[in-house]
Design an enzyme around this catalytic site. Structure first.
Site, short mmCIF file in Angstrom:
data_model
loop_
_atom_site.label_atom_id
_atom_site.label_comp_id
_atom_site.label_asym_id
_atom_site.label_seq_id
_atom_site.Cartn_x
_atom_site.Cartn_y
_atom_site.Cartn_z
CB THR A 277 38.12 10.18 -40.24
OG1 THR A 277 36.81 9.87 -39.80
CG2 THR A 277 38.42 11.62 -39.93
CE1 TYR B 193 34.88 12.26 -41.19
CE2 TYR B 193 34.55 13.81 -39.39
CZ TYR B 193 34.89 12.56 -39.83
OH TYR B 193 35.25 11.58 -38.93
CB THR C 293 38.90 5.52 -35.99
OG1 THR C 293 37.80 6.43 -36.01
CG2 THR C 293 40.15 6.21 -36.48
CG ASP C 294 33.32 4.74 -36.52
OD1 ASP C 294 34.04 5.48 -35.84
OD2 ASP C 294 32.26 5.11 -37.05
CE LYS D 269 36.65 6.15 -32.65
NZ LYS D 269 35.90 6.44 -33.89
CD GLU E 21 23.59 -18.94 -13.73
OE1 GLU E 21 24.37 -18.23 -13.06
OE2 GLU E 21 22.51 -18.51 -14.20
N1 GLU Z 1 32.68 6.57 -39.15
C1 GLU Z 1 33.80 6.80 -39.99
C2 GLU Z 1 34.62 5.54 -40.22
O1 GLU Z 1 34.74 4.72 -39.34
C3 GLU Z 1 34.67 7.86 -39.50
C4 GLU Z 1 35.42 7.47 -38.30
C5 GLU Z 1 36.89 7.63 -38.46
O2 GLU Z 1 37.48 7.22 -39.46
O3 GLU Z 1 37.47 8.19 -37.53
O4 GLU Z 1 35.15 5.40 -41.28
#
Ligand code: GLU
Length: 355
Positions: free
Chosen positions: A41, A55, A121-122, A194, A314
């Site tokens: 992002t 986006y 961020t993912d 996250k 267990e």
């Molecule tokens: N899904 C995208 C990624 O991880 C956008 C998430 C982000 O960068 O905040 O690159």
């Protein structure tokens, strides 16, 4: 003569004052910081200034990101390099290897004082932990991203990038392993996760952050205690792939079929994201016992989001290991790297309590 001396005196006091006030050092005295861009992002572009979803992540190049924050040059001799330009939900083991190898090359260079990685961020926390275990340097490595695309009002990327360059250029940040920096918070790669789908205040560590950027200056309050970077045995410099490890999520109604499918797909390890303290559905347990007998290493973790998985007789009697306090996605990374070194269950278990 007298006037020359007084000009020199004025210049000297201006320089001293400049340093005290945090003004920029002359270019040749600034530390070298390399920015490795991978997408996300922070490099995302939306159709309107008000859009914060819908986006395209990973659409702007490193040059555009750097041009948007010319102030980074006040703190370091900065140069950029595009490693890939992807949405990080598509991250791969191969890209991790490429990134780690490149960081190791750069960190060995005298003119590089620190490294910044820009990332979606993912899966940012996963890449951070992979690098934390495989980078062989004490130099600061900072990984950052953004929750709002570069085109949005109040985009968080520019300040995150500026802070990251300042952190990477700061000697105080050495020896902390890989650090995650967003929203002024500095977290360690092992513990950070996250926690929110859209908030800019999403990266959190259960045991608290390492520190904060206070008006652009890092202040540290904690140290990572688990071994990292130069103190791990994981060297990926000659690797071209990693052992296949799948995460399987335990739920009511589990029936063992996903475990069987993972084994059929060639899993060398399975991380079970169990309920509570890494508890395993009876049907999955039967499938996992079969998998373990066939040589697949099984690690219990928890889907709860916090706490450590403590050994249960267990499961221990079936040879299942416990993943300590690593979340399932990070337990997967440690198991992959552990399997590049050994298949001994005792040795792998010891690694989960060390790193
Ligand atoms: N899904 C995208 C990624 O991880 C956008 C998430 C982000 O960068 O905040 O690159």
């Amino acid at each position: 003569m007298k006037s020359k001396l007084s000009i020199a005196a004025v210049m000297l006091s201006a320089m001293i004052l400049g340093t005290q006030c945090g003004f920029a050092a002359p270019a040749d005295q600034k530390p070298g910081v390399k920015i490795l861009a991978t997408g996300g992002t922070i490099a995302g572009s939306a159709a309107s200034k008000t859009a914060t979803s819908g986006y395209k992540a990973g659409s702007l190049g490193i040059d555009v990101l750097m041009e948007a924050v010319p102030e980074i040059k006040d703190y370091a001799q900065v140069s950029g390099e595009q490693v890939c330009n992807i949405s990080s939900n598509n991250m791969t083991d191969e890209l991790w290897l490429k990134l780690s190898k490149r960081i190791n090359e750069l960190a060995a260079q005298k003119d590089v004082g620190g490294i910044v990685v820009t990332h979606g961020t993912d899966t940012l926390e996963e890449t951070a932990y992979f690098l934390d275990l495989t980078v062989k340097s004490d130099k600061p490595v900072v990984i950052t991203g953004a929750m709002r695309p570069a085109t949005a009002i109040s985009a968080d990327g520019p300040m995150n990038l500026l802070n990251s360059v300042r952190l990477a250029a700061d000697k105080k940040a050495s020896g902390n392993g890989v650090m995650v920096l967003l929203n002024d918070e500095i977290d360690n790669a092992r513990d950070v996760t996250k926690t929110n789908t859209t908030s800019v205040d999403t990266f959190k560590s259960h045991n608290g952050p390492l520190g904060f950027m206070n008006d652009g200056v890092p202040d540290f309050y904690n140290k990572p205690l688990r071994l990292h970077t130069t103190k791990t045995p994981f060297d990926v410099r000659n690797l071209t792939s990693l052992p296949k490890v799948y995460v399987i999520y335990g739920t009511a109604g589990s029936d063992g079929k996903i475990v069987d499918a993972a084994v059929k797909a060639g899993a060398k390890g399975i991380v079970y994201a169990g309920t509570g303290n890494g508890s395993i559905h009876q049907q999955d347990k039967e499938a996992l016992i079969k998998a373990a007998k066939a040589g697949v290493v099984v690690v219990r973790s928890s889907r709860t989001g916090s706490g450590m998985v403590v050994p249960e007789p267990e499961y221990a009697k079936e040879g299942f290991l416990d993943g300590d306090s690593l979340n399932p996605q990070k337990a997967r990374i440690l198991l992959q790297l552990a399997l590049t070194k050994t298949h001994d269950l005792g040795e792998i278990q010891a690694m989960f309590h060390k790193y």
